[in-house]
Scaffold this motif. Structure first.
Motif, PDB file in Angstrom:
ATOM      1  N   ALA A   9       0.807  -1.224   0.000  1.00  0.00           N
ATOM      2  CA  ALA A   9       0.000   0.000   0.000  1.00  0.00           C
ATOM      3  C   ALA A   9       0.838   1.272   0.000  1.00  0.00           C
ATOM      4  O   ALA A   9       0.363   2.321  -0.451  1.00  0.00           O
ATOM      5  N   ALA A  10       2.060   1.218   0.484  1.00  0.00           N
ATOM      6  CA  ALA A  10       2.876   2.424   0.635  1.00  0.00           C
ATOM      7  C   ALA A  10       3.140   3.167  -0.679  1.00  0.00           C
ATOM      8  O   ALA A  10       3.029   4.397  -0.694  1.00  0.00           O
ATOM      9  N   PRO A  11       3.494   2.502  -1.772  1.00  0.00           N
ATOM     10  CA  PRO A  11       3.702   3.275  -3.003  1.00  0.00           C
ATOM     11  C   PRO A  11       2.448   4.003  -3.483  1.00  0.00           C
ATOM     12  O   PRO A  11       2.531   5.149  -3.940  1.00  0.00           O
ATOM     13  N   ILE A  12       1.300   3.379  -3.346  1.00  0.00           N
ATOM     14  CA  ILE A  12       0.050   4.021  -3.745  1.00  0.00           C
ATOM     15  C   ILE A  12      -0.262   5.188  -2.807  1.00  0.00           C
ATOM     16  O   ILE A  12      -0.629   6.278  -3.263  1.00  0.00           O
ATOM     17  N   LEU A  13      -0.086   4.973  -1.521  1.00  0.00           N
ATOM     18  CA  LEU A  13      -0.334   6.021  -0.542  1.00  0.00           C
ATOM     19  C   LEU A  13       0.623   7.193  -0.737  1.00  0.00           C
ATOM     20  O   LEU A  13       0.213   8.356  -0.671  1.00  0.00           O
ATOM     21  N   ALA A  14       1.885   6.902  -1.011  1.00  0.00           N
ATOM     22  CA  ALA A  14       2.873   7.969  -1.240  1.00  0.00           C
ATOM     23  C   ALA A  14       2.511   8.782  -2.480  1.00  0.00           C
ATOM     24  O   ALA A  14       2.599  10.013  -2.469  1.00  0.00           O
ATOM     25  N   ALA A  15       2.099   8.103  -3.545  1.00  0.00           N
ATOM     26  CA  ALA A  15       1.709   8.820  -4.765  1.00  0.00           C
ATOM     27  C   ALA A  15       0.490   9.706  -4.513  1.00  0.00           C
ATOM     28  O   ALA A  15       0.446  10.861  -4.970  1.00  0.00           O
ATOM     29  N   LEU A  16      -0.480   9.201  -3.770  1.00  0.00           N
ATOM     30  CA  LEU A  16      -1.657  10.005  -3.443  1.00  0.00           C
ATOM     31  C   LEU A  16      -1.291  11.205  -2.573  1.00  0.00           C
ATOM     32  O   LEU A  16      -1.816  12.309  -2.768  1.00  0.00           O
ATOM     33  N   MET A  17      -0.384  11.010  -1.631  1.00  0.00           N
ATOM     34  CA  MET A  17       0.028  12.113  -0.765  1.00  0.00           C
ATOM     35  C   MET A  17       0.763  13.189  -1.558  1.00  0.00           C
ATOM     36  O   MET A  17       0.572  14.381  -1.311  1.00  0.00           O
ATOM     37  N   ILE A  18       1.593  12.783  -2.498  1.00  0.00           N
ATOM     38  CA  ILE A  18       2.324  13.768  -3.303  1.00  0.00           C
ATOM     39  C   ILE A  18       1.362  14.521  -4.212  1.00  0.00           C
ATOM     40  O   ILE A  18       1.467  15.741  -4.367  1.00  0.00           O
ATOM     41  N   MET A  19       0.390  13.822  -4.802  1.00  0.00           N
ATOM     42  CA  MET A  19      -0.607  14.522  -5.614  1.00  0.00           C
ATOM     43  C   MET A  19      -1.430  15.489  -4.767  1.00  0.00           C
ATOM     44  O   MET A  19      -1.702  16.610  -5.194  1.00  0.00           O
ATOM     45  N   PHE A  20      -1.809  15.067  -3.570  1.00  0.00           N
ATOM     46  CA  PHE A  20      -2.568  15.952  -2.684  1.00  0.00           C
ATOM     47  C   PHE A  20      -1.714  17.142  -2.251  1.00  0.00           C
ATOM     48  O   PHE A  20      -2.225  18.256  -2.109  1.00  0.00           O
ATOM     49  N   SER A  21      -0.409  16.923  -2.067  1.00  0.00           N
ATOM     50  CA  SER A  21       0.461  18.031  -1.669  1.00  0.00           C
ATOM     51  C   SER A  21       0.544  19.086  -2.771  1.00  0.00           C
ATOM     52  O   SER A  21       0.588  20.285  -2.481  1.00  0.00           O
ATOM     53  N   VAL A  22       0.544  18.660  -4.016  1.00  0.00           N
ATOM     54  CA  VAL A  22       0.547  19.615  -5.131  1.00  0.00           C
ATOM     55  C   VAL A  22      -0.785  20.370  -5.174  1.00  0.00           C
ATOM     56  O   VAL A  22      -0.817  21.584  -5.414  1.00  0.00           O
ATOM     57  N   PHE A  23      -1.887  19.678  -4.894  1.00  0.00           N
ATOM     58  CA  PHE A  23      -3.195  20.342  -4.821  1.00  0.00           C
ATOM     59  C   PHE A  23      -3.194  21.408  -3.730  1.00  0.00           C
ATOM     60  O   PHE A  23      -3.651  22.535  -3.950  1.00  0.00           O
ATOM     61  N   VAL A  24      -2.671  21.071  -2.549  1.00  0.00           N
ATOM     62  CA  VAL A  24      -2.629  22.027  -1.442  1.00  0.00           C
ATOM     63  C   VAL A  24      -1.722  23.206  -1.793  1.00  0.00           C
ATOM     64  O   VAL A  24      -2.032  24.352  -1.470  1.00  0.00           O
ATOM     65  N   LEU A  25      -0.617  22.927  -2.461  1.00  0.00           N
ATOM     66  CA  LEU A  25       0.293  23.993  -2.900  1.00  0.00           C
ATOM     67  C   LEU A  25      -0.425  24.982  -3.811  1.00  0.00           C
ATOM     68  O   LEU A  25      -0.380  26.196  -3.599  1.00  0.00           O
ATOM     69  N   LEU A  26      -1.105  24.488  -4.828  1.00  0.00           N
ATOM     70  CA  LEU A  26      -1.749  25.367  -5.802  1.00  0.00           C
ATOM     71  C   LEU A  26      -3.021  26.008  -5.260  1.00  0.00           C
ATOM     72  O   LEU A  26      -3.411  27.080  -5.722  1.00  0.00           O
TER      73      LEU A  26
END
Length: 140
Positions: A9-26
């Protein structure tokens, strides 16, 4: 914590967290959030991947050393401040440029460039700290 479920689950969770971090950034220009909070979320994704898959696998997946990301972020943040000087404005004065693409208005600004720089600094610094603490041995 070396379970099969976590390693799967970690690679999927990490990818989701990075995508969410870009959303929060923008999103941070009009709503709460921005470069710092987005960077912390992204660094947490890197840390989770590092815990599950190991430090060496994380460094290979990143392709770039995290401290290089921090240096690039400092460069972007400084560049956003210097862009106001040719316009005869004080250092770090916000400037906006608006483009129209197929009827949509796209506004680019130096505060957004500064936030992106802060994002890279936080991801790089916290990612370096997390990977160093997870590694346990001397690493370059």
């Amino acid at each position: 914590m070396n379970t099969v479920i976590f390693r799967t689950a970690a690679p999927i969770l990490a990818a989701l967290m990075i995508m969410f971090s870009v959303f929060v950034l923008l999103r941070g220009h009009n709503e709460p959030g921005g470069g710092f909070i987005g960077g912390l979320i992204g660094a947490s994704g890197i840390a989770i991947y590092g815990i599950a898959c190991g430090v060496e696998a994380t460094r290979k997946a990143l392709k770039v050393h995290p401290i290089s990301l921090a240096g690039f972020g400092v460069f972007l943040a400084a560049l956003s401040g210097f862009l106001s000087l040719p316009a005869a404005d004080p250092f770090l004065t916000g400037l906006w440029v608006t483009f129209f693409v197929e009827g949509a208005e796209i506004a680019l600004s130096t505060p957004m460039l500064f936030d992106i720089g802060v994002y890279f600094v936080v991801v790089g610094a916290v990612g370096t700290i997390a990977l160093t603490l997870e590694g346990g041995e001397d690493e370059d």
